[in-house]
Each structure stands twice: as structure tokens, then as C-alpha cells.
Design an enzyme around this catalytic site. Structure first.
Site, PDB file in Angstrom:
ATOM      1  N   THR A   8       0.950  -1.186  -0.151  1.00 15.68           N
ATOM      2  CA  THR A   8       0.140   0.043  -0.146  1.00 15.68           C
ATOM      3  C   THR A   8       0.925   1.087  -0.295  1.00 15.68           C
ATOM      4  OG1 THR A   8      -1.916  -1.140   1.455  1.00 15.68           O
ATOM      5  CG2 THR A   8      -1.593   1.119   1.364  1.00 15.68           C
ATOM      6  N   GLU A  57      -4.220  -4.560  -2.682  1.00 13.11           N
ATOM      7  CA  GLU A  57      -4.292  -6.123  -2.025  1.00 13.11           C
ATOM      8  C   GLU A  57      -5.361  -5.823  -0.795  1.00 13.11           C
ATOM      9  OE1 GLU A  57      -4.066  -9.266  -2.525  1.00 13.11           O
ATOM     10  OE2 GLU A  57      -5.368  -8.694  -1.181  1.00 13.11           O
ATOM     11  N   GLU A  81      -6.847 -10.341   7.051  1.00 11.97           N
ATOM     12  CA  GLU A  81      -6.392 -11.111   7.796  1.00 11.97           C
ATOM     13  C   GLU A  81      -7.144 -12.398   8.575  1.00 11.97           C
ATOM     14  OE1 GLU A  81      -3.223  -9.364  10.924  1.00 11.97           O
ATOM     15  OE2 GLU A  81      -2.044  -8.409   9.067  1.00 11.97           O
ATOM     16  N   LEU A 108     -20.032  -2.048  11.098  1.00 12.52           N
ATOM     17  CA  LEU A 108     -21.136  -1.432  12.327  1.00 12.52           C
ATOM     18  C   LEU A 108     -21.118  -1.814  12.804  1.00 12.52           C
ATOM     19  CD1 LEU A 108     -24.436  -0.009   9.700  1.00 12.52           C
ATOM     20  CD2 LEU A 108     -22.612   0.949  10.261  1.00 12.52           C
ATOM     21  N   ALA A 132     -20.311  -1.866  16.899  1.00  9.71           N
ATOM     22  CA  ALA A 132     -19.115  -0.921  17.628  1.00  9.71           C
ATOM     23  C   ALA A 132     -18.356  -1.449  18.729  1.00  9.71           C
ATOM     24  CB  ALA A 132     -20.752   0.057  18.643  1.00  9.71           C
ATOM     25  N   GLY A 133     -17.323  -0.761  19.633  1.00 16.32           N
ATOM     26  CA  GLY A 133     -17.236  -0.753  20.531  1.00 16.32           C
ATOM     27  C   GLY A 133     -15.510   0.195  20.567  1.00 16.32           C
ATOM     28  N   CYS A 163      -3.409  -2.101   9.247  1.00 15.04           N
ATOM     29  CA  CYS A 163      -3.340  -1.734   8.014  1.00 15.04           C
ATOM     30  C   CYS A 163      -4.096   0.105   8.776  1.00 15.04           C
ATOM     31  CB  CYS A 163      -4.498  -1.664   6.882  1.00 15.04           C
ATOM     32  SG  CYS A 163      -3.349  -3.615   6.159  1.00 15.04           S
TER      33      CYS A 163
HETATM   34  P1  NAD Z   1       4.828  -7.655   6.305  1.00 17.35           P
HETATM   35  O1  NAD Z   1       5.521  -6.698   7.381  1.00 17.35           O
HETATM   36  O2  NAD Z   1       3.700  -9.156   7.357  1.00 17.35           O
HETATM   37  O3  NAD Z   1       5.976  -8.721   6.005  1.00 17.35           O
HETATM   38  C1  NAD Z   1       6.494  -7.662   4.798  1.00 17.35           C
HETATM   39  C2  NAD Z   1       7.903  -9.002   4.447  1.00 17.35           C
HETATM   40  O4  NAD Z   1       8.040  -7.932   3.604  1.00 17.35           O
HETATM   41  C3  NAD Z   1       8.297  -9.332   5.824  1.00 17.35           C
HETATM   42  O5  NAD Z   1       8.911 -10.600   5.687  1.00 17.35           O
HETATM   43  C4  NAD Z   1       9.993  -8.117   5.883  1.00 17.35           C
HETATM   44  O6  NAD Z   1      11.359  -9.354   6.075  1.00 17.35           O
HETATM   45  C5  NAD Z   1       9.607  -8.389   4.125  1.00 17.35           C
HETATM   46  N1  NAD Z   1      10.470  -6.889   2.814  1.00 17.35           N
HETATM   47  C6  NAD Z   1      11.222  -6.423   4.154  1.00 17.35           C
HETATM   48  N2  NAD Z   1      12.243  -5.449   3.259  1.00 17.35           N
HETATM   49  C7  NAD Z   1      11.941  -6.185   2.125  1.00 17.35           C
HETATM   50  C8  NAD Z   1      13.536  -5.870   1.655  1.00 17.35           C
HETATM   51  N3  NAD Z   1      13.827  -4.294   1.174  1.00 17.35           N
HETATM   52  N4  NAD Z   1      13.763  -7.560   0.274  1.00 17.35           N
HETATM   53  C9  NAD Z   1      13.176  -8.209   0.453  1.00 17.35           C
HETATM   54  N5  NAD Z   1      12.298  -8.468   1.980  1.00 17.35           N
HETATM   55  C10 NAD Z   1      11.650  -7.281   2.590  1.00 17.35           C
HETATM   56  O7  NAD Z   1       3.454  -7.042   6.032  1.00 17.35           O
HETATM   57  P2  NAD Z   1       2.405  -7.222   5.367  1.00 17.35           P
HETATM   58  O8  NAD Z   1       1.033  -6.893   5.909  1.00 17.35           O
HETATM   59  O9  NAD Z   1       2.625  -8.525   4.247  1.00 17.35           O
HETATM   60  O10 NAD Z   1       2.513  -5.439   4.462  1.00 17.35           O
HETATM   61  C11 NAD Z   1       2.819  -5.494   3.195  1.00 17.35           C
HETATM   62  C12 NAD Z   1       2.277  -4.445   2.290  1.00 17.35           C
HETATM   63  O11 NAD Z   1       0.876  -5.115   2.336  1.00 17.35           O
HETATM   64  C13 NAD Z   1       2.211  -3.226   3.379  1.00 17.35           C
HETATM   65  O12 NAD Z   1       1.877  -2.283   2.966  1.00 17.35           O
HETATM   66  C14 NAD Z   1       0.566  -2.981   3.763  1.00 17.35           C
HETATM   67  O13 NAD Z   1       0.010  -1.963   3.977  1.00 17.35           O
HETATM   68  C15 NAD Z   1      -0.292  -4.328   2.014  1.00 17.35           C
HETATM   69  N6  NAD Z   1      -1.586  -4.727   3.111  1.00 17.35           N
HETATM   70  C16 NAD Z   1      -1.194  -5.221   4.192  1.00 17.35           C
HETATM   71  C17 NAD Z   1      -2.956  -5.822   4.145  1.00 17.35           C
HETATM   72  C18 NAD Z   1      -2.599  -6.808   5.487  1.00 17.35           C
HETATM   73  O14 NAD Z   1      -3.757  -7.443   5.807  1.00 17.35           O
HETATM   74  N7  NAD Z   1      -1.546  -7.015   6.365  1.00 17.35           N
HETATM   75  C19 NAD Z   1      -3.167  -5.549   3.799  1.00 17.35           C
HETATM   76  C20 NAD Z   1      -3.675  -5.609   2.633  1.00 17.35           C
HETATM   77  C21 NAD Z   1      -2.770  -4.657   2.161  1.00 17.35           C
END
Ligand code: NAD
Length: 476
Positions: free
Chosen positions: A147, A181, A185, A295, A297-298, A305
Site C-alpha cells: 500500500t 491488496e 488477515e 457497523l 460498535a466498541g 492497515c
Molecule cells: P509484513 O511486515 O507482514 O511483511 C513484509 C515482509 O517484507 C517481511 O517479511 C519483511 O522481512 C520483508 N521485507 C522487508 N524489506 C524487504 C526487502 N528489502 N527485501 C525483501 N524482503 C523485505 O507486511 P504485510 O502485512 O504483508 O504488508 C505488506 C504490504 O501490504 C503493506 O504495504 C501493507 O500495508 C499492505 N497490505 C497489508 C494487508 C494486511 O492485512 N497485512 C492487507 C492489504 C495490504
């Protein structure tokens, strides 16, 4: 032909799938690992790259770094079929791949804006690897799944070029696309295989076509599934310019956060006028224009994110000298909800000093062990600062929570947490907490035996019938 290859080709025929792609996914966290496992499930050959060697070693032994229902089985299957591998070495993966996803973290940085250092480092690394590799038949498609703020597509292009220059050959061929994405989770695999939509932003037709071909099994729902009937028959493919794709992600998360803050505002009014937010939100949610989800509340929204994405969108607005009044209020209402927990406890217990408070559920939501931005941690720290003795329980996130809040005692049985507690706060609505044995709870707790239901997950009448005091949010 090997059995595995035969099976793969048969599956492909069944799915009328175009030729599988060689895909690299950089960042094997919640998003990258799920994306990699799902793309492998669709028939592609995927290598997930991460710069954390321990994580990669563990994944190579099919040990999951976090709790996500169904993920281990999907990863194991991908590995067994030879379609899913893990590596710390970016260059060979880039050189072999047709498509490389960037899925590294973009945490909250200075002034609320997204920290793009991880994305930047990966983009540079990809550029360097491209410049050091053989010349390619087709340009590499670099897809940003992290993101990122508006304009990051251009930023990634610039860094790819700089990386290639560093590698000594800037005549490399690549295209860039944005593919935000939307997975949640706790239901990450379901959301990846049956998404509400796939959004791709790109300036070139070729990039959009490649992404369409890559996602074809999802778009046409042609992959095998155990769901009968299938939850979806087709998935909308939204193609747009890169800036709009990037903004769709932020706007979607900010809207959902605002929806929760809105209902919390109404819940607070319910408490003043003697109405029940459960009834109000049920009546509101039946309106198709509103919808019943988000919707509840809490104690408000948290997680990895919403907080950082809302902060990043506010920072983008301010960068353009625009005052995001609604987003500011969304955050203010959310912060107030956390404080309301403390107020409710103070009203019931008067002083918190020397009182024992159980926090039931620590993960930021059920079915995950993610503690990033978890309201429970903030509430726990505030209670400790006010002199309470806090005992936390979570079915999966306990150990990690102990490290983050060392002053909190963490136990691994909810009834152990409730023993002699003067109050308990339901901070995460795990199913097992919805089904708490209220009689046992009442027998274990100390007077005044208050339950503050931070997720409105319990039935107030049943709680009171068990001899406990009940305080929900917006329930009269
Ligand atoms: P995360 O922290 O779980 O995973 C990120 C991974 O990237 C880690 O394993 C880290 O070791 C690796 N990493 C970092 N720098 C690196 C590099 N230079 N080379 C190789 N690997 C590297 O993060 P996430 O929750 O998977 O989120 C990733 C992105 O997706 C973010 O931008 C987040 O906002 C977005 N996103 C997350 C979710 C969610 O529910 N977690 C949902 C939608 C979007």
C-alpha cells in the site's frame, strides 16, 4: 513426464489456463506469502523472496511465520507440486521471472506518511538485477502490491532505472503496475481466491493484459475449490491509471474506518438517549445502500492497515494543503473509544490502583495473531499506567504480546485470566470468548465482577443473569 508435471498440465487443461507465469514475490509477510501461495495454487511457478534469512529458512521447512487459517496447507501443497519456493536472493528470481510483485511493508513514517524505504530498496534491487541479467525477450512487469501513496508507480520506475544504472546497464526493459491488496488477515486465502474485485493501475495496455492473464483463473473462477457452490462465478477486473489504483486502496480503508467511527459516534449517542446500538445498527444495515458490515460498535479499529493507511491519506491531503476534516474526525472518534474503556472501568471500580483487570483477546481482531496497532496493547498500557494489574489472554497472540508489554502478565487460558479479576475487558471477539462459560466466570472473578464488552460480543442479559455486571458500548 513426471507425475507432478502431468498433474499440473491436467489441472491447467481443466482450468483452460493460459501458460503459467514465472512469478517473484518480494516480501514474504502476510500479503506476500498469501499472494505467492495463492498464485502457486492457480498454477504459476512462484518464488517468494525475503531479506529475513530465518524466515526464509523456516518457510523452506513449511513453518509459517504467523497464524493464518489454511495457509500452511496451501504453502505445503505449492511446495509439494514444485510450484512454490523461497529464497533470500533477489537477483536470480528477477532474472527468471516475467512478473515480480513488491509486497514489503510500508509502515507509518514521519508525519503519518507511508515509509517507502522498503519498497525503494526492492525497486533498486530489481533494477540492478535486471541490468546484470541476460537481455530479455519481454519486459519484466514490476507490480506494486504494497500500500503506497499516490505517485509511487513513478517513484518505483525512477528507482528501477537508478538501480539499473548502478548495475552498469540502464537499457533494461520493464513495466510498472499497481495492484493494491484488499485481503483481510484471518480470511486472507479466501479473499485472495474470491476477491470482490481485482484492481490494476498501469499506463500500458501490455501491463494490463499481462495482469489479466496472470489472474485469469481468479477472474473466471476456473481453479479447483472445495466450496460447493462456489462463492463467486466471476470477479470484476478494474483497470485504471496508477494514481487511481493507489487511491482506491487508501480510500477503501479510510471509508471502512470511518464507517466504524460513525457507528461509534451513534453508539455514544445511544448511551445518552437510552437506545441500543445493536438494534440501531441492525436497522441501519438492512438498507442496501449502507450494508451491515463494519457497523460493530466498541473500542474501535486498529491493526496493521487502518491506522497507518488513514494516517497516510491524511498526510497526502496535507501535502496538497487540503484539510481532511472527515478523516481527522474518524481518528479522533477512534482515539476516544479507547479512552471510554478506561472511563467505564473507573465508573465501576472507582480507582484502578491495585485492581486486577483481565484483557480477553489481544490480537487486533479474531483469527490472526497480528498485534500491530492492536487496541488491547494500548488499553493494557493505559491500565498499567493507572496502577491496575493487567492479565492478558489470547488463543494465539499471547507470547508475542508478552514481549510487547512486559508488565502485562499473559496466560494461556481465559479462566486463568479471569481468576480474581475485578473486571474483564473483551478486547477481541474470538469465537471462544463469545461462548465464555459465564457461570464459571462469575465464580472466578472478584467483586464487583464487571465485564466491559469492548466488542459488544456478549449477551448482556445472560451476563447479568450469571451475577456479573455488564458494560457494553452503546447499549443503553
Ligand atoms: P509484513 O511486515 O507482514 O511483511 C513484509 C515482509 O517484507 C517481511 O517479511 C519483511 O522481512 C520483508 N521485507 C522487508 N524489506 C524487504 C526487502 N528489502 N527485501 C525483501 N524482503 C523485505 O507486511 P504485510 O502485512 O504483508 O504488508 C505488506 C504490504 O501490504 C503493506 O504495504 C501493507 O500495508 C499492505 N497490505 C497489508 C494487508 C494486511 O492485512 N497485512 C492487507 C492489504 C495490504
Amino acid at each position: 513426464m513426471l507425475d507432478v508435471e502431468l498433474a499440473a498440465s491436467r489441472e491447467r487443461q481443466e482450468r483452460h489456463m493460459t501458460e503459467p507465469f514465472d512469478v517473484g514475490v518480494v516480501g514474504a509477510g502476510y500479503v506476500g506469502l498469501t499472494t505467492g501461495a495463492c498464485l502457486a495454487h492457480l498454477g504459476h511457478r512462484v518464488t517468494c523472496v525475503d531479506n529475513d534469512p530465518q524466515l526464509v529458512a523456516e518457510l523452506g521447512e513449511c513453518r509459517m511465520p504467523f497464524y493464518e487459517p489454511g495457509l500452511e496447507e496451501l504453502v505445503a501443497r505449492g511446495m509439494r507440486l514444485g510450484r512454490l519456493r523461497f529464497s533470500t536472493d533477489l537477483a536470480p528470481v528477477v532474472q527468471e521471472a516475467g512478473v515480480v510483485f513488491i509486497a514489503v511493508g510500508t509502515p507509518q513514517g514521519n508525519g503519518g506518511s507511508a515509509d517507502l524505504s522498503g519498497v525503494g530498496a526492492v525497486a533498486r534491487g530489481i533494477g540492478r538485477a535486471l541490468s546484470e541479467g541476460e537481455s530479455r525477450e519481454r519486459p519484466l512487469l514490476v507490480v506494486n502490491k504494497s500500500t503506497v501513496p499516490v505517485g509511487s508507480g513513478d517513484y518505483v520506475s525512477m528507482l528501477l532505472r537508478e538501480g539499473a544504472e548502478e548495475g552498469g546497464n540502464d537499457a533494461v526493459a520493464y513495466r510498472v503496475a499497481s495492484n493494491p491488496e484488499f485481503l483481510r488477515e484471518g480470511s486472507a486465502i479466501y479473499d485472495s481466491l474470491f476477491p470482490d474485485r481485482i484492481v490494476v493501475g498501469a499506463d500500458s495496455r501490455e501491463a494490463l493484459d499481462t495482469m489479466r492473464a496472470l489472474y485469469e483463473p481468479v477472474l473466471e473462477q476456473g481453479f479447483p475449490t472445495e466450496f460447493d457452490p462456489r462463492p463467486k462465478v466471476a470477479v470484476p477486473f478494474v483497470t485504471t491509471d496508477p494514481a487511481s489504483a493507489e487511491l482506491i486502496k487508501y480510500a477503501a480503508n479510510a471509508f471502512l474506518a470511518t464507517k466504524i467511527s460513525f457507528v461509534n459516534e451513534v453508539a455514544n449517542l445511544c448511551e445518552l438517549v437510552g437506545a441500543d446500538i445493536k438494534e440501531v445498527s441492525a436497522g441501519m444495515g438492512l438498507d442496501e445502500r449502507i450494508g451491515s458490515r463494519f457497523l460493530g460498535a466498541g473500542i474501535g479499529w486498529g491493526g496493521s492497515c487502518f491506522p497507518k493507511d488513514v494516517a497516510a491519506l491524511r498526510a497526502i491531503a496535507r501535502e496538497y494543503d487540503y484539510e481532511p476534516a472527515l478523516l481527522d474526525a474518524t481518528v479522533a472518534v477512534n482515539e476516544r473509544q479507547r479512552k471510554r474503556v478506561l472511563t467505564k472501568l473507573q465508573q465501576e471500580l472507582h480507582t484502578l490502583k491495585g485492581k486486577r483487570v483481565a484483557l480477553l483477546g489481544l490480537a487486533f481482531k479474531p483469527n490472526t495473531d497480528d498485534l500491530r496497532g492492536a487496541p488491547s496493547l494500548e488499553i493494557g498500557r493505559s491500565l498499567i499506567a493507572l496502577g491496575a494489574r493487567v492479565v492478558g489472554y489470547d488463543p494465539v497472540a499471547g507470547k508475542a504480546a508478552r514481549e510487547l508489554v512486559p508488565e502485562m502478565r499473559v496466560v494461556f487460558d481465559p479462566y486463568e485470566a479471569l481468576k480474581e479479576a475485578h473486571a474483564a475487558v473483551v478486547t477481541t471477539e474470538w469465537d471462544e470468548l463469545r461462548g465464555l462459560d459465564l457461570g464459571l466466570t462469575a465464580s472466578l472473578m472478584s467483586e464487583p465482577s464487571v465485564i466491559v464488552d469492548g466488542r459488544n460480543a456478549l449477551n448482556p442479559a445472560s451476563v447479568r443473569a450469571a451475577g456479573l455486571r455488564y458494560r457494553g458500548f452503546g447499549r443503553g
